[in-house]
Design an enzyme around this catalytic site. Structure first.
Site, PDB file in Angstrom:
ATOM      1  N   ASP A 150      18.861  52.160  10.167  1.00 15.19           N
ATOM      2  CA  ASP A 150      17.481  51.736   9.997  1.00 15.19           C
ATOM      3  C   ASP A 150      16.572  52.920  10.339  1.00 15.19           C
ATOM      4  O   ASP A 150      17.014  53.952  10.854  1.00 15.19           O
ATOM      5  CB  ASP A 150      17.188  50.507  10.874  1.00 15.19           C
ATOM      6  CG  ASP A 150      16.024  49.690  10.326  1.00 15.19           C
ATOM      7  OD1 ASP A 150      15.981  48.477  10.551  1.00 15.19           O
ATOM      8  OD2 ASP A 150      15.161  50.281   9.638  1.00 15.19           O
ATOM      9  N   GLU A 193       7.711  42.793  11.191  1.00 16.92           N
ATOM     10  CA  GLU A 193       8.574  43.238  12.296  1.00 16.92           C
ATOM     11  C   GLU A 193       8.002  42.868  13.655  1.00 16.92           C
ATOM     12  O   GLU A 193       7.437  41.788  13.830  1.00 16.92           O
ATOM     13  CB  GLU A 193       8.844  44.745  12.152  1.00 16.92           C
ATOM     14  CG  GLU A 193       9.468  45.110  10.806  1.00 16.92           C
ATOM     15  CD  GLU A 193       9.988  46.525  10.762  1.00 16.92           C
ATOM     16  OE1 GLU A 193       9.744  47.199   9.761  1.00 16.92           O
ATOM     17  OE2 GLU A 193      10.645  46.969  11.715  1.00 16.92           O
TER      18      GLU A 193
HETATM   19  C1  GLC Z   1      12.085  49.075   8.847  1.00 19.67           C
HETATM   20  C2  GLC Z   1      12.922  47.808   8.833  1.00 19.67           C
HETATM   21  C3  GLC Z   1      13.931  47.744   7.724  1.00 19.67           C
HETATM   22  C4  GLC Z   1      13.418  48.530   6.527  1.00 19.67           C
HETATM   23  C5  GLC Z   1      13.318  49.991   6.931  1.00 19.67           C
HETATM   24  C6  GLC Z   1      12.742  50.855   5.807  1.00 19.67           C
HETATM   25  O1  GLC Z   1      11.840  49.469  10.160  1.00 19.67           O
HETATM   26  O2  GLC Z   1      13.599  47.469  10.042  1.00 19.67           O
HETATM   27  O3  GLC Z   1      14.132  46.359   7.406  1.00 19.67           O
HETATM   28  O4  GLC Z   1      14.318  48.384   5.439  1.00 19.67           O
HETATM   29  O5  GLC Z   1      12.558  50.186   8.106  1.00 19.67           O
HETATM   30  O6  GLC Z   1      11.410  50.509   5.572  1.00 19.67           O
END
Ligand code: GLC
Length: 597
Positions: free
Chosen positions: A296, A488
């Site tokens: 991530d 988030e």
């Molecule tokens: C974010 C999220 C993830 C996402 C990634 C790219 O922090 O946790 O779900 O795909 O970063 O944007």
């Protein structure tokens, strides 16, 4: 030259020409495993490390670094977009980036990745579908597959190859800001709809122009953290983790998902991004996941120890692509040193690159180095919007309908439409829409509930007054309120009560004897025990997205409601977490509840 030799020579020339002509892949005829091994054998360590490096578009110091550092993938984080945010602008940008990749010695194309989590929600005027919690309420796997297929077309039409979707979290505590990204609280539902989403995104043949890579995320147990804290700690025994949170990966892997994203969260104190047990022993060996595992966003930097420790532990644990998003030169240099000093075995690097190349070949990426422009024109099409409207319709859950006030008559006049979410595309779409955290107002093309009602009853029969408190001279009040957009951790809450101003407004209608139809737009169940008796009807609309007509389809009876709760609806904060059909607590509404007529 003898005729037979001439014939053989011409056949071999034609076959070579065919290979060259029908793809940029010089080994087009070979089995993928042979192509991968052949390419891998030619690669330098720099080229291998470049393939494992994913950089956020706006952190590229120079676009030509894609070539000079052999980058394997570029992403757009939430809201990161080209100046021209329409599909054409995206396609032009990705094609330009691909041009740099094809200038490298081995011409390995890049994968461009994005969070198209409810439509291609970064692209202006793309269709915005209901977030997954609403799709969960439909209980309709075939519909979810159609939604995903259209999303794939609107992703490919923008030149993009990979979406970080579906999120197959099984959210257990609605205080979590990412509850709406999951299909629901029960693993079987998530398993079924997650697999449907993968099938829709990847299609029956991955090499198809309308197929994109799906990404099952976030592995594993992202929805099971203590108190619903985003990126928090899951304190559970392994059997419970497997039963609730791991099982949806059976569906996704069974559907052929090609990528998985690791979770920020921890299990019993250990960060997932450093867990060789879960990432390699369980996901890759036990579950036989043979695609690529991506980290991530900057997640490896949450691991304990030095920068070198973080890189060593995350890659040795099984991560194949590191989503940086920045400082890629330092990362590449550090990783090279760690391999050269044997902290990370070259066999792990080769395994990662083999997985990356395999996924790229499976996608037919060498034949997709230019956007399929025939798809670009279909982004945001009316045909796509009709499917989104159907998804909205089927996602609505009727929680209350006293005296059968619903469906409303289309000949009604003197309707008051009120509330913060009554005429606001941004609010009805929620987070991950044009911006990471979403926005307010006409942020992209769509139909608000207000505009949809006007279309049904006529512009002079409905009056939108956002704050309807103390308004009296109406025969009916449709109140559309809910949560303002978030994504988030920004959505983590300790209190899911309604705004006091909204409560006061609803109660003012009760005082003035104006019937109330309440429509809630939220990423999760909210505490409504203090106003439930003041409303004649209540509809949970979740985060419906751009097609508000799907709400009036139910409101005015063109379709009967079929939505069922994908989450137990708590009566108070003290009941959370409360999950499952037989939890014994007197909740507001049980899992699976939903009225019809
Ligand atoms: C974010 C999220 C993830 C996402 C990634 C790219 O922090 O946790 O779900 O795909 O970063 O944007």
């Amino acid at each position: 030259m003898k005729p037979i030799l001439l014939l053989l020579l011409s056949i071999s020339l034609i076959s070579c020409a065919d290979k060259e002509s029908d793809s940029g892949d010089p080994d087009a005829g070979l089995p993928i495993s042979e192509k991968v091994n052949k390419l891998l054998a030619q690669m330098t360590l720099d080229e291998k490390i470049g393939q494992m490096t994913q950089v956020n578009k706006s952190n590229l110091l120079k676009e030509s670094d894609i070539r000079d550092y052999y980058l394997g993938s570029i992403l757009s984080g939430g809201g990161v977009a080209p100046p021209n945010r329409r599909a054409t602008g995206w396609a032009d940008m990705v094609d330009r980036f691909q041009g740099y990749a094809l200038q490298t010695r081995l011409k390995i194309p890049i994968l461009y990745g994005i969070d198209a989590v409810h439509g291609n929600n970064n692209v202006l005027d793309a269709v915005i579908f209901p977030h997954n919690i609403g799709l969960g309420a439909t209980r309709d796997a075939a519909l979810v597959e159609r939604v995903a297929k259209i999303t794939a077309e609107e992703v490919a039409g923008a030149g993009i190859h990979w979406t970080f979707a579906p999120c197959i979290a099984v959210p257990q505590d609605e205080r979590w800001g990412r509850t709406y990204e999951g299909f629901g609280e029960m693993p079987d539902l998530v398993n079924e709809l997650g697999a449907a989403s993968v099938r829709g995104l990847q299609g029956t043949t991955l090499t198809s122009k309308t197929s994109v890579l799906a990404c099952a995320k976030h592995f594993v147990a992202d929805g099971g953290t203590q108190n619903g804290k985003d990126q928090g700690d899951v304190i559970l025994d392994e059997e419970t983790i497997r039963t609730i949170h791991l099982s949806p990966y059976d569906g996704a892997i069974g559907a052929g998902v090609q990528t998985v994203m690791a979770s920020y969260s921890s299990i019993n104190g250990q960060k997932m991004h450093g867990s060789a047990y879960w990432l390699t022993s369980v996901l890759k060996n036990e579950k036989k996941f043979d695609g690529l595992l991506v980290s991530d966003w900057a997640a490896i930097r949450q691991l304990p120890g030095s920068n070198d420790d973080q890189i060593t532990n995350s890659i040795n644990a099984g991560l194949d692509i590191i989503m940086l998003p920045d400082n890629y030169k330092e990362f590449i240099s550090a990783l090279k040193n760690l391999v050269e000093t044997n902290k990370i075995p070259i066999t792990r690097i080769d395994d990662a690159v083999r997985r990356i190349l395999t996924v790229k070949y499976r996608l037919g990426l060498w034949e997709k180095t230019k956007t399929e422009r025939s798809l670009t024109g279909t982004v945001g099409s009316d045909a796509h919007r009709l499917v989104a409207r159907e998804a909205v319709r089927k996602s609505l859950v009727v929680l209350k309908n006293d005296n059968n006030i619903l469906p409303l008559s289309k000949s009604r006049s003197s309707i008051l439409l009120t509330g913060s979410h009554g005429d606001n595309i941004g609010y009805q779409s929620g987070g991950w829409t044009m911006e990471w955290q979403g926005g307010s107002g006409p942020i992209t093309k769509g139909t608000t509930v207000y505009k949809a009602i006007q279309k049904v009853v006529g512009e002079n029969s409905v009056y939108f007054i956002e704050d309807g408190t103390e308004v009296t001279a109406f025969q009916l009040a449709i109140v559309v309120i809910g949560e303002e957009p978030y994504a988030e951790g920004a959505g983590d809450r300790t209190d899911l009560s309604l705004k006091s101003s909204d409560v006061a407004m609803i109660k003012s209608f009760k005082t003035n004897k104006i019937p109330v139809v309440l429509i809630l737009m939220s990423g999760r169940p909210l505490i409504i025990s203090n106003i439930i008796d003041d409303c004649d009807a209540i509809i949970a609309a979740w985060l419906p997205g751009s097609e508000g007509d799907g709400v009036t389809d139910i409101l005015f009876g063109d379709y009967k409601p079929t939505g069922k709760l994908p989450h137990t609806w708590p009566a108070s904060m003290s009941q959370i977490p409360v999950n499952g059909p037989s939890n014994g607590i007197s909740v507001q509404f049980p899992y699976g509840y939903g009225l019809t007529w």
